[in-house]
Design a protein around this motif. Structure first.
Motif, mmCIF file in Angstrom:
data_model
loop_
_atom_site.group_PDB
_atom_site.id
_atom_site.type_symbol
_atom_site.label_atom_id
_atom_site.label_comp_id
_atom_site.label_asym_id
_atom_site.label_seq_id
_atom_site.Cartn_x
_atom_site.Cartn_y
_atom_site.Cartn_z
ATOM 1 N N SER A 76 0.806 -1.230 0.000
ATOM 2 C CA SER A 76 0.000 0.000 0.000
ATOM 3 C C SER A 76 0.833 1.272 0.000
ATOM 4 O O SER A 76 0.273 2.370 -0.107
ATOM 5 C CB SER A 76 -0.917 -0.016 1.233
ATOM 6 N N HIS A 77 2.160 1.153 0.113
ATOM 7 C CA HIS A 77 2.962 2.375 0.283
ATOM 8 C C HIS A 77 4.356 2.207 -0.320
ATOM 9 O O HIS A 77 5.246 1.654 0.325
ATOM 10 C CB HIS A 77 3.072 2.703 1.774
ATOM 11 N N VAL A 78 4.508 2.644 -1.566
ATOM 12 C CA VAL A 78 5.840 2.643 -2.185
ATOM 13 C C VAL A 78 6.112 4.023 -2.789
ATOM 14 O O VAL A 78 5.203 4.835 -2.947
ATOM 15 C CB VAL A 78 5.981 1.571 -3.291
ATOM 16 N N PRO A 207 9.828 13.472 10.826
ATOM 17 C CA PRO A 207 10.408 13.523 9.477
ATOM 18 C C PRO A 207 11.137 12.223 9.133
ATOM 19 O O PRO A 207 11.765 11.614 9.991
ATOM 20 C CB PRO A 207 11.372 14.703 9.537
ATOM 21 N N SER A 208 11.030 11.825 7.844
ATOM 22 C CA SER A 208 11.685 10.591 7.386
ATOM 23 C C SER A 208 13.155 10.843 7.105
ATOM 24 O O SER A 208 14.009 10.032 7.411
ATOM 25 C CB SER A 208 11.062 10.106 6.083
ATOM 26 N N ILE A 209 13.395 11.953 6.439
ATOM 27 C CA ILE A 209 14.744 12.295 6.010
ATOM 28 C C ILE A 209 14.883 13.802 6.202
ATOM 29 O O ILE A 209 13.868 14.492 6.329
ATOM 30 C CB ILE A 209 14.986 11.933 4.522
ATOM 31 N N THR A 285 5.326 -1.097 2.639
ATOM 32 C CA THR A 285 6.734 -1.133 3.042
ATOM 33 C C THR A 285 7.295 0.269 3.242
ATOM 34 O O THR A 285 8.211 0.462 4.007
ATOM 35 C CB THR A 285 7.611 -1.851 1.990
ATOM 36 N N ASP A 286 6.737 1.272 2.529
ATOM 37 C CA ASP A 286 7.338 2.616 2.473
ATOM 38 C C ASP A 286 8.768 2.525 1.918
ATOM 39 O O ASP A 286 9.674 3.189 2.399
ATOM 40 C CB ASP A 286 7.329 3.313 3.832
ATOM 41 N N SER A 287 8.923 1.684 0.926
ATOM 42 C CA SER A 287 10.237 1.612 0.293
ATOM 43 C C SER A 287 10.130 2.143 -1.131
ATOM 44 O O SER A 287 9.027 2.274 -1.642
ATOM 45 C CB SER A 287 10.786 0.190 0.304
HETATM 46 ZN ZN LIG Z 1 6.072 9.241 4.790
#
Ligand SMILES: [Zn+2]
Length: 399
Positions: A76-78, A207-209, A285-287
């Motif tokens: 669901s998350h790439v 924040p992710s990055i 995965t958020d990849s």
């Molecule tokens: Zn995010």
């Protein structure tokens, strides 16, 4: 690298027989009493006992040899960029590698890793339309990548959403990754998106990055996106009391990602279970991400949630299939007549201490994948990425 996915030419009829265990993807009935699936021209046409279904005239016959068939997994998350390349960790072939982890459908949460990503309104709209078109034309390995997910900026007006929808854009990228980080503006734009049939998600947590920001529970609840993107953080999670507030404060999708905080994922799962809301749990995965790409990320989430979250494995598979398909209005993800014939065929990994595949997942092991099928076409056989499956299916006739 499998850039050119094979397409069906002419009428096709796939029969999968000798299925040992059939997982439906549906929470209300996760295991089906059937040993045979028939798919015609890429769609499931019959499910049942072999003697009861019409298997005549098959163009491809797969003997499952007693293995487990489930709907193809949905990530669901790439964050795709272009073709089967990601600049995030400079990898080529990452989507094809996910196919070897059982993923047959991916949903973009924004093409935010595009080098030089435009942030002006005309540019971001153009990029979204480009991404939607290019991933619909090119399916790496056959994987269906739903892309073209613009990240909203403050200068956008209602007409931009109407124009995006008319051009075929169906998703928003994670709210919060662009200039819009406040609740009222997000809510207004999410409302415009919804009005024109565009689904929305939000970046939840820290924040992710460097360069991305904090989105807390107040912004999440006010924005009211269709999916609470990585409620377990990406990777920095909100405090547990805020996660509970989000679970209780809305009925939207609760997305748990591999590249998030595992403890927070388990907290969310327990909270949703207490509320009787397991139907809201979906997996991503958020990849690609800072921690790389994870071809087995969805399988690992299924195993994590089943083993440490104490959920039967057949239920955990629903989080990665039917729940996501229903929430995102996809035509795959469930073993049902009329649905897309997208399957993953698995067995307990060799030397697992489990008694069977479901028990092995409950113990925290990963299953071994023996085959993937998309639109009724065999895409891969024994996975190059999972532990080897005990038993593998076999193509006994056809191509
Ligand atoms: Zn995010």
């Amino acid at each position: 690298m499998a850039h050119e996915a094979p397409q069906a030419s002419g009428p096709s009829k796939l029969v999968i027989r000798n299925i040992g265990l059939l997982l439906s993807g549906a929470l209300e009935r996760p295991i089906l009493d059937a040993d045979t699936i028939v798919a015609e021209n890429g769609r499931i046409s019959a499910i049942g006992r072999r003697k009861d279904v019409d298997t005549e005239g098959a163009t491809t016959v797969v003997d499952a040899h007693g293995t487990t068939v489930a709907p193809g997994l949905i990530d669901s998350h790439v964050h795709p960029v272009a073709g089967d390349w990601t600049p995030r960790q400079n990898q080529i072939g990452w989507i094809d590698s996910f196919l070897h982890g059982g993923v047959t459908t991916m949903i973009s949460a924004g093409e935010v890793h595009m080098p030089g990503r435009p942030r002006d309104v005309v540019g971001l709209k153009a990029m979204a339309i480009f991404a939607q078109r290019s991933f619909w034309t090119l399916r790496p390995g056959g994987v269906k990548v739903h892309a073209g997910a613009p990240v909203i900026e403050c200068e956008m007006v209602e007409d931009d959403f109407r124009e995006l929808a008319a051009a075929g854009v169906k998703l928003l990228g994670e709210v919060g990754l662009g200039g819009v980080k406040d609740g009222p503006t997000a809510r207004k734009m999410v409302g415009w998106a919804r009005k024109y049939g565009i689904q929305s998600t939000i970046h939840t947590g820290g924040p992710s990055i460097p360069g991305s920001g904090l989105i807390d529970k107040d912004v999440v609840l006010e924005a009211d996106t269709d999916v609470i993107g990585h409620i377990n953080g990406g990777h920095t999670a909100l405090p547990d009391d805020q996660i509970r507030c989000i679970c209780e404060g809305c009925k939207r999708g609760l997305e748990l990602v591999h590249n998030g905080n595992e403890r927070s994922a388990l907290f969310t799962l327990r909270t949703a279970r207490e509320m009787g809301d397991l139907n809201r749990i979906i997996l991503g995965t958020d990849s690609p991400a800072g921690s790389g790409v994870q071809p087995l990320g969805i399988l690992r989430m299924v195993s994590l949630l089943s083993s440490l979250g104490e959920v039967p494995a057949e239920i955990a598979f629903c989080f990665a299939t039917g729940n996501t398909a229903r929430m995102r209005a996809l035509d795959c993800g469930l073993i049902e007549v009329g649905r897309a014939a997208d399957f993953v065929i698995m067995d307990m990994a060799q030397h697992s201490s489990g008694k069977n595949i479901l028990h092995s997942v409950r113990l925290g092991d990963l299953p071994g994948i023996g085959m993937t099928i998309i639109d009724g076409i065999v895409r891969t056989q024994r996975s190059r990425n999972t532990p080897p499956a005990g038993k593998v299916p076999e193509i006994v006739s056809g191509h």
